[in-house]
Enzyme design. Sequence first.
Site, PDB file in Angstrom:
ATOM      1  N   ASN A   1      44.103  35.187  33.907  1.00  0.00           N
ATOM      2  CA  ASN A   1      43.840  34.404  35.266  1.00  0.00           C
ATOM      3  C   ASN A   1      43.773  35.536  36.446  1.00  0.00           C
ATOM      4  O   ASN A   1      44.617  35.325  36.616  1.00  0.00           O
ATOM      5  CB  ASN A   1      45.129  33.381  36.058  1.00  0.00           C
ATOM      6  CG  ASN A   1      44.488  32.423  37.143  1.00  0.00           C
ATOM      7  OD1 ASN A   1      43.206  32.596  37.250  1.00  0.00           O
ATOM      8  ND2 ASN A   1      45.817  31.326  37.033  1.00  0.00           N
ATOM      9  N   TRP A   2      42.540  35.598  36.643  1.00  0.00           N
ATOM     10  CA  TRP A   2      42.170  37.089  37.887  1.00  0.00           C
ATOM     11  C   TRP A   2      42.318  35.577  39.066  1.00  0.00           C
ATOM     12  O   TRP A   2      41.976  37.565  39.604  1.00  0.00           O
ATOM     13  CB  TRP A   2      40.447  36.966  37.245  1.00  0.00           C
ATOM     14  CG  TRP A   2      40.995  38.233  36.333  1.00  0.00           C
ATOM     15  CD1 TRP A   2      41.925  38.044  34.837  1.00  0.00           C
ATOM     16  CD2 TRP A   2      39.710  38.790  35.792  1.00  0.00           C
ATOM     17  NE1 TRP A   2      41.031  38.537  33.501  1.00  0.00           N
ATOM     18  CE2 TRP A   2      40.339  39.195  34.234  1.00  0.00           C
ATOM     19  CE3 TRP A   2      38.318  38.239  35.674  1.00  0.00           C
ATOM     20  CZ2 TRP A   2      38.843  39.887  33.069  1.00  0.00           C
ATOM     21  CZ3 TRP A   2      37.588  39.002  35.071  1.00  0.00           C
ATOM     22  CH2 TRP A   2      37.408  40.240  34.095  1.00  0.00           C
ATOM     23  N   LYS A   3      42.518  35.082  39.280  1.00  0.00           N
ATOM     24  CA  LYS A   3      42.040  34.001  40.323  1.00  0.00           C
ATOM     25  C   LYS A   3      41.154  34.528  41.043  1.00  0.00           C
ATOM     26  O   LYS A   3      39.945  34.883  40.893  1.00  0.00           O
ATOM     27  CB  LYS A   3      43.546  34.382  41.528  1.00  0.00           C
ATOM     28  CG  LYS A   3      45.179  33.995  40.297  1.00  0.00           C
ATOM     29  CD  LYS A   3      46.163  33.640  40.840  1.00  0.00           C
ATOM     30  CE  LYS A   3      47.093  33.767  39.610  1.00  0.00           C
ATOM     31  NZ  LYS A   3      48.641  33.242  40.332  1.00  0.00           N
TER      32      LYS A   3
ATOM     33  N   HIS B   1      46.374  23.790  38.097  1.00  0.00           N
ATOM     34  CA  HIS B   1      47.065  24.841  38.480  1.00  0.00           C
ATOM     35  C   HIS B   1      47.687  24.460  40.111  1.00  0.00           C
ATOM     36  O   HIS B   1      46.816  24.310  41.180  1.00  0.00           O
ATOM     37  CB  HIS B   1      45.953  26.432  38.659  1.00  0.00           C
ATOM     38  CG  HIS B   1      46.818  27.971  38.488  1.00  0.00           C
ATOM     39  ND1 HIS B   1      47.353  27.960  39.866  1.00  0.00           N
ATOM     40  CD2 HIS B   1      47.264  28.196  37.844  1.00  0.00           C
ATOM     41  CE1 HIS B   1      48.604  28.627  39.702  1.00  0.00           C
ATOM     42  NE2 HIS B   1      48.301  29.545  38.887  1.00  0.00           N
TER      43      HIS B   1
ATOM     44  N   GLU C   1      48.490  26.058  42.372  1.00  0.00           N
ATOM     45  CA  GLU C   1      48.127  26.674  43.429  1.00  0.00           C
ATOM     46  C   GLU C   1      46.470  25.397  43.992  1.00  0.00           C
ATOM     47  O   GLU C   1      46.836  25.295  45.265  1.00  0.00           O
ATOM     48  CB  GLU C   1      47.287  28.473  43.449  1.00  0.00           C
ATOM     49  CG  GLU C   1      48.694  28.590  43.738  1.00  0.00           C
ATOM     50  CD  GLU C   1      47.730  30.407  42.454  1.00  0.00           C
ATOM     51  OE1 GLU C   1      46.451  30.745  42.606  1.00  0.00           O
ATOM     52  OE2 GLU C   1      48.979  30.604  42.427  1.00  0.00           O
TER      53      GLU C   1
ATOM     54  N   GLY D   1      53.851  34.776  40.744  1.00  0.00           N
ATOM     55  CA  GLY D   1      53.418  35.907  41.102  1.00  0.00           C
ATOM     56  C   GLY D   1      54.569  36.469  42.056  1.00  0.00           C
ATOM     57  O   GLY D   1      55.117  36.695  42.680  1.00  0.00           O
TER      58      GLY D   1
ATOM     59  N   SER E   1      54.596  35.214  35.461  1.00  0.00           N
ATOM     60  CA  SER E   1      55.225  36.819  36.274  1.00  0.00           C
ATOM     61  C   SER E   1      55.512  36.802  34.740  1.00  0.00           C
ATOM     62  O   SER E   1      56.415  37.843  33.606  1.00  0.00           O
ATOM     63  CB  SER E   1      56.524  36.756  36.498  1.00  0.00           C
ATOM     64  OG  SER E   1      56.583  36.480  38.366  1.00  0.00           O
TER      65      SER E   1
ATOM     66  N   GLY F   1      48.871  35.483  35.469  1.00  0.00           N
ATOM     67  CA  GLY F   1      47.703  36.284  36.589  1.00  0.00           C
ATOM     68  C   GLY F   1      48.347  37.557  36.960  1.00  0.00           C
ATOM     69  O   GLY F   1      47.527  38.604  36.081  1.00  0.00           O
ATOM     70  N   GLY F   2      49.272  38.084  38.336  1.00  0.00           N
ATOM     71  CA  GLY F   2      49.420  39.916  38.503  1.00  0.00           C
ATOM     72  C   GLY F   2      48.886  40.497  36.326  1.00  0.00           C
ATOM     73  O   GLY F   2      48.235  41.155  37.149  1.00  0.00           O
TER      74      GLY F   2
HETATM   75  C1  PEP Z   1      49.395  31.735  37.292  1.00  0.00           C
HETATM   76  O1  PEP Z   1      49.317  31.600  38.601  1.00  0.00           O
HETATM   77  O2  PEP Z   1      48.832  31.017  36.027  1.00  0.00           O
HETATM   78  C2  PEP Z   1      50.653  33.403  37.196  1.00  0.00           C
HETATM   79  C3  PEP Z   1      51.169  32.892  35.662  1.00  0.00           C
HETATM   80  O3  PEP Z   1      51.074  34.513  37.831  1.00  0.00           O
HETATM   81  P1  PEP Z   1      51.811  35.398  37.371  1.00  0.00           P
HETATM   82  O4  PEP Z   1      51.592  35.873  36.547  1.00  0.00           O
HETATM   83  O5  PEP Z   1      50.768  36.514  38.623  1.00  0.00           O
HETATM   84  O6  PEP Z   1      53.203  35.186  38.022  1.00  0.00           O
END
Ligand code: PEP
Length: 252
Positions: free
Chosen positions: A9-11, A96, A98, A174, A214, A235-236
């Site tokens: 997920n590049w957000k 999601h 967010e 995150g 994470s 994500g990250g």
């Molecule tokens: C996400 O936003 O779906 C996610 C898992 O982010 P991160 O891996 O950065 O925690």
Amino acid sequence: MRERIVAGNWKMNTTPAEGAALLSGVAALKNEVRDCVTLVVAPPFTHLSQIVEAAQGTGIRVSSQNCAAEAKGAYTGEVSAQMIASLGVEFTILGHSERREYYGETSETLNKKMAQAYANGLAPIYCVGEKLDEREAGSHFDVVKAQIEEVVFNLTAEQYGKLVIAYEPVWAIGTGKTATSEEAARVCGVIRKAIREEFGLEAAEEVRIQYGGSMNPGNVKELMAQRNIDGGLIGGASLKAADFSQVVLYDN
Ligand code: PEP
């Protein structure tokens, strides 16, 4: 046997040029993984089309990060499921945390988005997960069960077959904090049990449940060793091709 599914997920990150470079870094892994994992990237709307084109022949599938709750019309700034699907996109992330937190998405909104996704042939990656205070209060199982019951239980058996569920404890997204593999697996087990009670044993054994929060090259192995975890929503660590590749190839 459920095929693993790993989605990046590049957000709200990457320009089109940066996205193209990231995609080509991820595509470098294709030969090693194509047959044993569903590999998905979810770029911003602005370069979905370009990434779909660049992903052709690589085995990498493309997802949007969201879709509109309505089919078309006077909804300034929204992007419909039909528009997304017409680009060759196959998945859409829905629910999601967010989106729930910053844009007020409720189960009611998400039922409408699910309907739009299915009507246009997009497979939803439906996210659920508790906030920190809910975990501390011990209500995390109930919170997640409600998020499943209020949305997933409204699907038909046919729709259900295309669904992917992502369990993402909000406090781990995150933040660098990860649920322990046991904590994550316990909630994923509760999700699978709820699915079994509603849709039957076969459906429950087939649905793919990702962990997200994470996930990175350092913790992926332990998380993926859990019976009820079938992949990751990343994500990250999906923003660097090398890290994402290591997550995908964790057992090689
Ligand atoms: C996400 O936003 O779906 C996610 C898992 O982010 P991160 O891996 O950065 O925690």
